[in-house]
Motif scaffolding. Structure first.
Motif, mmCIF file in Angstrom:
data_model
loop_
_atom_site.group_PDB
_atom_site.id
_atom_site.type_symbol
_atom_site.label_atom_id
_atom_site.label_comp_id
_atom_site.label_asym_id
_atom_site.label_seq_id
_atom_site.Cartn_x
_atom_site.Cartn_y
_atom_site.Cartn_z
ATOM 1 N N THR A 30 0.659 -1.292 0.175
ATOM 2 C CA THR A 30 0.037 -0.175 0.448
ATOM 3 C C THR A 30 1.372 1.320 0.334
ATOM 4 O O THR A 30 2.065 0.622 -0.043
ATOM 5 N N SER A 31 0.297 1.898 -0.986
ATOM 6 C CA SER A 31 1.246 3.467 -1.180
ATOM 7 C C SER A 31 0.431 4.524 0.709
ATOM 8 O O SER A 31 -0.194 3.939 1.221
ATOM 9 N N ILE A 32 2.042 4.855 0.608
ATOM 10 C CA ILE A 32 2.121 6.337 2.083
ATOM 11 C C ILE A 32 1.466 6.893 1.407
ATOM 12 O O ILE A 32 2.375 7.774 1.243
ATOM 13 N N PRO A 33 0.507 8.141 2.078
ATOM 14 C CA PRO A 33 0.286 9.327 1.511
ATOM 15 C C PRO A 33 0.901 10.558 1.919
ATOM 16 O O PRO A 33 1.574 11.843 1.202
ATOM 17 N N TRP A 34 1.263 10.501 3.402
ATOM 18 C CA TRP A 34 2.121 11.260 4.216
ATOM 19 C C TRP A 34 3.815 11.423 3.682
ATOM 20 O O TRP A 34 4.568 12.281 3.703
ATOM 21 N N ILE A 35 4.366 10.769 3.090
ATOM 22 C CA ILE A 35 5.685 10.677 2.865
ATOM 23 C C ILE A 35 5.932 10.631 1.044
ATOM 24 O O ILE A 35 5.139 10.157 0.621
ATOM 25 N N ALA A 46 11.918 10.437 -0.704
ATOM 26 C CA ALA A 46 12.389 9.641 -1.943
ATOM 27 C C ALA A 46 13.367 8.703 -0.238
ATOM 28 O O ALA A 46 13.388 7.702 0.086
ATOM 29 N N SER A 47 14.144 10.110 0.303
ATOM 30 C CA SER A 47 15.138 9.459 0.929
ATOM 31 C C SER A 47 14.364 8.632 2.128
ATOM 32 O O SER A 47 15.065 7.995 2.861
ATOM 33 N N GLU A 48 13.143 10.200 2.823
ATOM 34 C CA GLU A 48 12.359 9.929 3.822
ATOM 35 C C GLU A 48 11.481 7.859 3.915
ATOM 36 O O GLU A 48 11.433 8.005 5.071
ATOM 37 N N CYS A 49 11.160 7.791 2.497
ATOM 38 C CA CYS A 49 10.521 6.668 2.349
ATOM 39 C C CYS A 49 11.855 5.892 2.216
ATOM 40 O O CYS A 49 11.281 4.343 3.235
ATOM 41 N N GLU A 50 12.644 5.828 1.772
ATOM 42 C CA GLU A 50 13.477 4.197 1.734
ATOM 43 C C GLU A 50 14.276 4.392 3.670
ATOM 44 O O GLU A 50 15.089 3.619 3.940
ATOM 45 N N ASN A 51 14.502 5.620 4.647
ATOM 46 C CA ASN A 51 15.124 5.220 5.545
ATOM 47 C C ASN A 51 14.666 4.814 6.179
ATOM 48 O O ASN A 51 14.377 3.921 7.715
ATOM 49 N N THR A 52 12.943 4.962 6.020
ATOM 50 C CA THR A 52 11.880 4.035 7.201
ATOM 51 C C THR A 52 11.626 2.776 6.242
ATOM 52 O O THR A 52 10.540 2.085 7.306
ATOM 53 N N GLY A 53 12.842 2.299 6.207
ATOM 54 C CA GLY A 53 12.578 0.961 5.866
ATOM 55 C C GLY A 53 11.867 0.357 4.491
ATOM 56 O O GLY A 53 10.976 -0.420 4.186
ATOM 57 N N TRP A 82 5.623 2.938 -0.728
ATOM 58 C CA TRP A 82 5.312 1.771 -0.640
ATOM 59 C C TRP A 82 5.525 0.799 0.318
ATOM 60 O O TRP A 82 6.913 0.508 0.789
ATOM 61 N N ASP A 83 4.643 0.472 1.427
ATOM 62 C CA ASP A 83 5.202 -0.227 2.302
ATOM 63 C C ASP A 83 4.639 -1.642 2.551
ATOM 64 O O ASP A 83 3.307 -1.892 1.539
ATOM 65 N N ASN A 84 5.214 -2.335 1.993
ATOM 66 C CA ASN A 84 4.627 -4.147 1.197
ATOM 67 C C ASN A 84 4.998 -4.731 2.517
ATOM 68 O O ASN A 84 4.466 -5.783 2.462
ATOM 69 N N GLU A 85 4.911 -4.532 3.466
ATOM 70 C CA GLU A 85 3.999 -5.412 4.791
ATOM 71 C C GLU A 85 2.819 -4.628 5.413
ATOM 72 O O GLU A 85 2.402 -4.566 6.510
ATOM 73 N N HIS A 86 1.801 -4.169 4.387
ATOM 74 C CA HIS A 86 0.708 -3.742 5.137
ATOM 75 C C HIS A 86 0.021 -4.824 5.123
ATOM 76 O O HIS A 86 -0.404 -5.304 4.342
ATOM 77 N N ASN A 87 -0.448 -5.316 6.665
ATOM 78 C CA ASN A 87 -1.318 -6.268 7.386
ATOM 79 C C ASN A 87 -2.884 -5.360 6.984
ATOM 80 O O ASN A 87 -3.539 -4.581 7.527
#
Length: 101
Positions: A69-74, A77-84, A93-98
């Motif tokens: 799922t996409s994270i709308p508040w990020i 690119a650097s902030e996104c990759e720093n959060t894993g 994109w968060d690949n571990e969204h439950n």
């Protein structure tokens, strides 16, 4: 004396036999047959309706079903990759969204 005892026991046996024939009348046999046919059919219909509910909830607890799922508040690119997470198509994109979240 012997004859009087045998007559009463014979009458008692006849009464017991009559009770059995009173129960097995034609209408009782038809009703019992209808009940024995209807009961399994209703049981199978009920189980077929309830089984998907139980299996869906069971697999939700057993399996780890994650969805991207996409994270709308990020939006960087650097902030996104720093959060894993992964940066793709200008979205984080968060690949571990439950889905149970």
């Amino acid at each position: 004396m012997l004859f009087s005892k045998s007559k009463t026991s014979l009458k008692t046996r006849q009464k017991n036999n009559n009770l059995g024939t009173v129960f097995w009348t034609q209408s009782n046999v038809v009703l019992l047959t209808g009940y024995l046919i209807t009961l399994p059919i209703c049981t199978l219909i009920t189980l077929s309706l309830l089984l998907p509910l139980f299996t869906a909830s069971l697999f939700a607890f057993i399996g780890n079903s994650y969805h991207s799922t996409s994270i709308p508040w990020i939006d960087d690119a650097s902030e996104c990759e720093n959060t894993g997470r992964n940066w793709s198509d200008r979205k984080c994109w968060d690949n571990e969204h439950n889905p149970m979240f």
